[in-house]
Enzyme design. Structure first.
Site, PDB file in Angstrom:
ATOM      1  N   TYR A  11      45.049  83.605 -28.154  1.00 45.29           N
ATOM      2  CA  TYR A  11      44.837  83.539 -26.705  1.00 45.29           C
ATOM      3  C   TYR A  11      46.023  84.168 -25.960  1.00 45.29           C
ATOM      4  CZ  TYR A  11      40.504  80.962 -26.061  1.00 45.29           C
ATOM      5  OH  TYR A  11      39.184  80.617 -25.993  1.00 45.29           O
ATOM      6  N   CYS A  20      36.953  70.869 -28.341  1.00 45.59           N
ATOM      7  CA  CYS A  20      35.817  71.422 -29.100  1.00 45.59           C
ATOM      8  C   CYS A  20      36.195  71.967 -30.476  1.00 45.59           C
ATOM      9  CB  CYS A  20      35.166  72.568 -28.330  1.00 45.59           C
ATOM     10  SG  CYS A  20      35.168  72.386 -26.559  1.00 45.59           S
ATOM     11  N   THR A  55      33.020  73.935 -21.806  1.00 46.57           N
ATOM     12  CA  THR A  55      33.767  75.196 -21.910  1.00 46.57           C
ATOM     13  C   THR A  55      32.959  76.418 -21.462  1.00 46.57           C
ATOM     14  OG1 THR A  55      35.276  74.434 -23.579  1.00 46.57           O
ATOM     15  CG2 THR A  55      34.804  76.778 -23.605  1.00 46.57           C
ATOM     16  N   GLU A  75      31.011  61.548 -31.172  1.00 45.89           N
ATOM     17  CA  GLU A  75      31.466  62.599 -32.085  1.00 45.89           C
ATOM     18  C   GLU A  75      32.566  62.082 -33.013  1.00 45.89           C
ATOM     19  OE1 GLU A  75      30.302  66.546 -29.491  1.00 45.89           O
ATOM     20  OE2 GLU A  75      32.384  65.920 -29.447  1.00 45.89           O
ATOM     21  N   THR A 131      42.079  72.469 -23.258  1.00 46.52           N
ATOM     22  CA  THR A 131      41.500  71.344 -24.001  1.00 46.52           C
ATOM     23  C   THR A 131      40.612  71.822 -25.134  1.00 46.52           C
ATOM     24  OG1 THR A 131      41.538  69.997 -22.006  1.00 46.52           O
ATOM     25  CG2 THR A 131      40.073  69.282 -23.764  1.00 46.52           C
ATOM     26  N   CYS A 132      39.735  72.752 -24.859  1.00 45.00           N
ATOM     27  CA  CYS A 132      38.740  73.165 -25.852  1.00 45.00           C
ATOM     28  C   CYS A 132      39.393  73.634 -27.147  1.00 45.00           C
ATOM     29  CB  CYS A 132      37.857  74.269 -25.269  1.00 45.00           C
ATOM     30  SG  CYS A 132      36.724  74.958 -26.481  1.00 45.00           S
ATOM     31  N   TYR A 162      29.988  61.547 -25.106  1.00 42.99           N
ATOM     32  CA  TYR A 162      30.141  62.666 -26.052  1.00 42.99           C
ATOM     33  C   TYR A 162      31.254  62.410 -27.071  1.00 42.99           C
ATOM     34  CZ  TYR A 162      27.822  66.362 -23.121  1.00 42.99           C
ATOM     35  OH  TYR A 162      26.970  67.154 -22.424  1.00 42.99           O
ATOM     36  N   LYS A 212      37.804  69.395 -33.007  1.00 44.57           N
ATOM     37  CA  LYS A 212      36.744  68.396 -33.216  1.00 44.57           C
ATOM     38  C   LYS A 212      35.665  68.927 -34.162  1.00 44.57           C
ATOM     39  CE  LYS A 212      33.253  68.819 -31.146  1.00 44.57           C
ATOM     40  NZ  LYS A 212      32.941  68.561 -29.779  1.00 44.57           N
ATOM     41  N   HIS A 247       9.055  80.012 -42.010  1.00 43.60           N
ATOM     42  CA  HIS A 247       8.742  78.927 -42.924  1.00 43.60           C
ATOM     43  C   HIS A 247       9.555  79.041 -44.199  1.00 43.60           C
ATOM     44  CE1 HIS A 247       6.273  75.705 -44.479  1.00 43.60           C
ATOM     45  NE2 HIS A 247       6.067  76.408 -45.571  1.00 43.60           N
ATOM     46  N   GLU A 258      10.573  75.825 -37.035  1.00 45.88           N
ATOM     47  CA  GLU A 258       9.180  76.238 -36.821  1.00 45.88           C
ATOM     48  C   GLU A 258       8.382  75.138 -36.113  1.00 45.88           C
ATOM     49  OE1 GLU A 258       6.738  76.751 -40.408  1.00 45.88           O
ATOM     50  OE2 GLU A 258       8.174  75.533 -41.521  1.00 45.88           O
ATOM     51  N   GLY A 276      52.585  74.310 -12.720  1.00 43.94           N
ATOM     52  CA  GLY A 276      52.476  74.993 -11.437  1.00 43.94           C
ATOM     53  C   GLY A 276      52.273  74.001 -10.296  1.00 43.94           C
ATOM     54  N   GLY A 295      35.713  58.680 -20.703  1.00 46.89           N
ATOM     55  CA  GLY A 295      35.626  59.674 -19.643  1.00 46.89           C
ATOM     56  C   GLY A 295      36.945  60.386 -19.398  1.00 46.89           C
TER      57      GLY A 295
HETATM   58  P1  NDP Z   1      31.524  60.677 -21.054  1.00 41.30           P
HETATM   59  O1  NDP Z   1      31.471  60.652 -19.591  1.00 41.30           O
HETATM   60  O2  NDP Z   1      30.588  61.528 -21.817  1.00 41.30           O
HETATM   61  O3  NDP Z   1      31.368  59.194 -21.611  1.00 41.30           O
HETATM   62  C1  NDP Z   1      32.199  58.154 -21.191  1.00 41.30           C
HETATM   63  C2  NDP Z   1      31.710  56.887 -21.844  1.00 41.30           C
HETATM   64  O4  NDP Z   1      32.651  55.857 -21.604  1.00 41.30           O
HETATM   65  C3  NDP Z   1      30.384  56.417 -21.296  1.00 41.30           C
HETATM   66  O5  NDP Z   1      29.661  55.835 -22.345  1.00 41.30           O
HETATM   67  C4  NDP Z   1      30.806  55.359 -20.283  1.00 41.30           C
HETATM   68  O6  NDP Z   1      29.852  54.363 -20.109  1.00 41.30           O
HETATM   69  C5  NDP Z   1      31.999  54.758 -20.967  1.00 41.30           C
HETATM   70  N1  NDP Z   1      32.949  54.145 -20.055  1.00 41.30           N
HETATM   71  C6  NDP Z   1      33.482  54.647 -18.926  1.00 41.30           C
HETATM   72  N2  NDP Z   1      34.356  53.798 -18.384  1.00 41.30           N
HETATM   73  C7  NDP Z   1      34.393  52.710 -19.198  1.00 41.30           C
HETATM   74  C8  NDP Z   1      35.106  51.495 -19.189  1.00 41.30           C
HETATM   75  N3  NDP Z   1      35.977  51.212 -18.216  1.00 41.30           N
HETATM   76  N4  NDP Z   1      34.896  50.608 -20.180  1.00 41.30           N
HETATM   77  C9  NDP Z   1      34.005  50.886 -21.159  1.00 41.30           C
HETATM   78  N5  NDP Z   1      33.307  52.033 -21.242  1.00 41.30           N
HETATM   79  C10 NDP Z   1      33.495  52.927 -20.266  1.00 41.30           C
HETATM   80  O7  NDP Z   1      33.052  61.010 -21.378  1.00 41.30           O
HETATM   81  P2  NDP Z   1      33.770  61.544 -22.662  1.00 41.30           P
HETATM   82  O8  NDP Z   1      35.164  61.069 -22.508  1.00 41.30           O
HETATM   83  O9  NDP Z   1      33.026  61.205 -23.904  1.00 41.30           O
HETATM   84  O10 NDP Z   1      33.702  63.129 -22.472  1.00 41.30           O
HETATM   85  C11 NDP Z   1      34.125  63.743 -21.264  1.00 41.30           C
HETATM   86  C12 NDP Z   1      33.378  65.017 -21.019  1.00 41.30           C
HETATM   87  O11 NDP Z   1      33.832  66.014 -21.923  1.00 41.30           O
HETATM   88  C13 NDP Z   1      31.882  64.942 -21.262  1.00 41.30           C
HETATM   89  O12 NDP Z   1      31.187  64.455 -20.162  1.00 41.30           O
HETATM   90  C14 NDP Z   1      31.535  66.355 -21.583  1.00 41.30           C
HETATM   91  O13 NDP Z   1      31.261  67.041 -20.389  1.00 41.30           O
HETATM   92  C15 NDP Z   1      32.782  66.901 -22.222  1.00 41.30           C
HETATM   93  N6  NDP Z   1      32.617  66.995 -23.697  1.00 41.30           N
HETATM   94  C16 NDP Z   1      31.664  67.818 -24.213  1.00 41.30           C
HETATM   95  C17 NDP Z   1      31.488  67.909 -25.572  1.00 41.30           C
HETATM   96  C18 NDP Z   1      30.415  68.802 -26.118  1.00 41.30           C
HETATM   97  O14 NDP Z   1      29.953  69.667 -25.396  1.00 41.30           O
HETATM   98  N7  NDP Z   1      29.987  68.610 -27.361  1.00 41.30           N
HETATM   99  C19 NDP Z   1      32.301  67.155 -26.498  1.00 41.30           C
HETATM  100  C20 NDP Z   1      33.259  66.305 -25.850  1.00 41.30           C
HETATM  101  C21 NDP Z   1      33.402  66.246 -24.501  1.00 41.30           C
HETATM  102  P3  NDP Z   1      28.674  54.471 -19.031  1.00 41.30           P
HETATM  103  O15 NDP Z   1      27.628  55.299 -19.648  1.00 41.30           O
HETATM  104  O16 NDP Z   1      28.308  53.071 -18.829  1.00 41.30           O
HETATM  105  O17 NDP Z   1      29.283  55.105 -17.811  1.00 41.30           O
END
Ligand code: NDP
Length: 465
Positions: free
Chosen positions: A98, A47, A315, A180, A41-42, A176, A50, A440, A445, A114, A266
């Site tokens: 990779y 990442c 990652t 983004e 994925t990354c 996240y 993105k 500075h 700082e 697998g 998510g």
């Molecule tokens: P997140 O878990 O960060 O966010 C999911 C969002 O979707 C939350 O706001 C959640 O709301 C909302 N949500 C969940 N279910 C529903 C629904 N049925 N209807 C409406 N809203 C909903 O997931 P992401 O998909 O953004 O990212 C997944 C993971 O990937 C992250 O947790 C992170 O670990 C990783 N990631 C890291 C990055 C980085 O390091 N920069 C960049 C991208 C991904 P609520 O808050 O209410 O649950």
């Protein structure tokens, strides 16, 4: 019994590639399989592409900033196909790199999905391979709630390959990925609607930082549709019978139109159809592979690392887990992954980064705190005239003077917090921050010149969600 391999890894993403390479350098005979593209994925659809697109979108704001510095007003036209194809080329380059890394380490790559037939046998396509130890590193995938019309929505997987830049996009979710991509599309010129079921973005982060980011996103022109659920997505046709805009409907009869709907609600671990249950690998409540502190599953010779486990889906964490596993099992250097004080960043615009506890976590877990905050207009934006402020926050445990949380919203937050994460990991005190001479003029700082703690008790804590 003689196995084909000492280690067979299912999934060639960050965690799997790292574990296989390190195990091979320790002398193990290693095989790995991948059913999509090596890099995971990354590298392939996370990442890396993105961040490249974040760079692309930031130019829009910088062209505007330049005017205050005497450059003539100019916002040159942007070509989505050029950006998309250049990003895809870079992803191809990294994918090839990779593969070479695996080859260079002597790891045998099998392309295909697998599936475990028993604890030592993996079916990859038509081939059966056997191994003494097995590592599951299959990552996760986006989840889209099954509302009517969900099939019209894209996820981040497809966002990198769009035939054209949408004039309007609705991004569902407030995590996240959602913030983004909102920044990316906003910068590139799309009208962005963010649809959140909460009142603000980024639940789980420091409350003040969340609010700061949320307000900055609104200020940047993103339309926030908060506390909104989506009941259905309707595809329309235009006057000529072609594809028209999508209508996004809410349960109470509300509706708005957009040209593309993207879900970022998510991700779920990739565990289905792998034969896990059959070989005694248990899943946890989240549907992820349950592991102990050594990344070992409930099956004696099977381990799991990265997003397929329910730890921290980042990652560098998968890399750490894979490396620790390989050192422990093949390098005679037993070590556990340390999930404390993992720094992270969200590449929204403005960027947010943090390490350690949020103020809310610190108040729950520790005694008295001293909290230092600073909000200011960065030097560059004074002349540029950009209305974007930076926010910094240090959380200090009063009894020990230890800095237990560092948070920043603003330019280069990730770069700055990465450095400060070493100090936090080393247990630095506020006195040691104070004794550090600043550079500075920088924003950084400010982290060593915050002298006055906010009055305690702090303003009412935001309601727990
Ligand atoms: P997140 O878990 O960060 O966010 C999911 C969002 O979707 C939350 O706001 C959640 O709301 C909302 N949500 C969940 N279910 C529903 C629904 N049925 N209807 C409406 N809203 C909903 O997931 P992401 O998909 O953004 O990212 C997944 C993971 O990937 C992250 O947790 C992170 O670990 C990783 N990631 C890291 C990055 C980085 O390091 N920069 C960049 C991208 C991904 P609520 O808050 O209410 O649950």
């Amino acid at each position: 019994m003689a196995y084909d391999y000492d280690l067979f890894v299912i999934g060639a993403g960050s965690g799997g590639v790292r574990a296989s390479r390190i195990a091979a350098t320790h002398g193990a005979r290693v095989g790995i399989c991948e059913d999509f593209r090596v890099g995971g994925t990354c590298v392939i659809r996370g990442c890396v592409p993105k961040k490249l697109m974040v760079y692309a979108s930031k130019f829009a704001h910088e062209f505007e900033d330049a005017v205050g510095f005497g450059w003539e007003s100019a916002r040159p036209p942007h070509s989505w196909p050029i950006l998309r194809d250049n990003v895809a080329r870079e992803v191809d380059r990294l994918n090839a790199l990779y593969i070479r890394l695996l080859e260079g380490a002597g790891v045998t790559l099998h392309m295909g999905r697998g599936r475990l037939l028993d604890r030592h046998t993996v079916e990859v396509g038509e081939r059966l391979v056997t191994a003494d130890k097995i590592l599951i590193a299959t990552g996760g995938q986006p989840v889209v709630p099954p509302i009517p019309g969900h099939e019209f929505a894209i996820t981040s997987n497809e966002a990198f390959h769009l035939p054209e830049l949408p004039k309007r996009i609705a991004i569902v979710g407030g995590g996240y990925i959602s913030v983004e991509f909102a920044g990316i599309f906003n910068g590139l010129g799309s009208h962005v609607d963010m649809v959140l079921r909460r009142d603000r973005v980024l639940r789980g982060f420091d409350e003040e930082c969340r609010t700061f980011v949320h307000e900055a996103l609104v200020h940047s022109g993103i339309k926030m549709r908060t506390e909104m659920e989506i009941s259905r997505i309707e595809a329309t046709t235009d006057a000529k019978g072609g594809k028209g805009p999508y209508r996004v409907h809410t349960p109470l009869g509300g509706m708005f139109e957009t040209d593309l709907v993207m879900y970022a609600t998510g991700r779920s671990p990739n565990t289905t159809g792998m034969g896990l249950e059959k070989v005694g690998v248990q899943l946890d409540k989240a549907g992820a592979v349950a592991v102990d502190e050594w990344s070992k599953t409930t099956a004696d010779n099977i381990w799991a690392v990265g997003d397929v486990t329910d730890r921290i889906a980042l990652t560098p964490v998968a890399l750490m887990e894979g490396h620790c596993f390989a050192d422990t099992e093949f390098g005679k250097k037993p070590r556990k992954a340390d999930h404390r004080d993992v720094p992270s960043a969200v590449f929204c615009q403005p960027e947010m980064a943090n390490v350690g506890l949020t103020e809310e976590e610190a108040r729950l877990r520790l005694g008295e705190l001293r909290v230092y905050t600073s909000a200011f207009t960065p030097m560059k934006y004074t002349i540029a005239g950009r209305k974007q402020r930076t926010f910094m926050k240090l959380i200090v445990e009063a009894a020990t003077d230890k800095v237990v949380g560092v948070h920043m919203v603003g330019d280069d937050a990730a770069e700055l917090v990465q450095g400060l994460a070493i100090a936090i990991k080393a247990g630095a005190t506020k006195a040691q921050f104070d004794a550090t001479v600043g550079i500075h003029p920088t924003a950084g700082e400010e982290f060593v010149t915050m002298r006055t703690a906010r009055a305690e008790p702090t303003p009412k804590k935001a309601a727990a969600e």
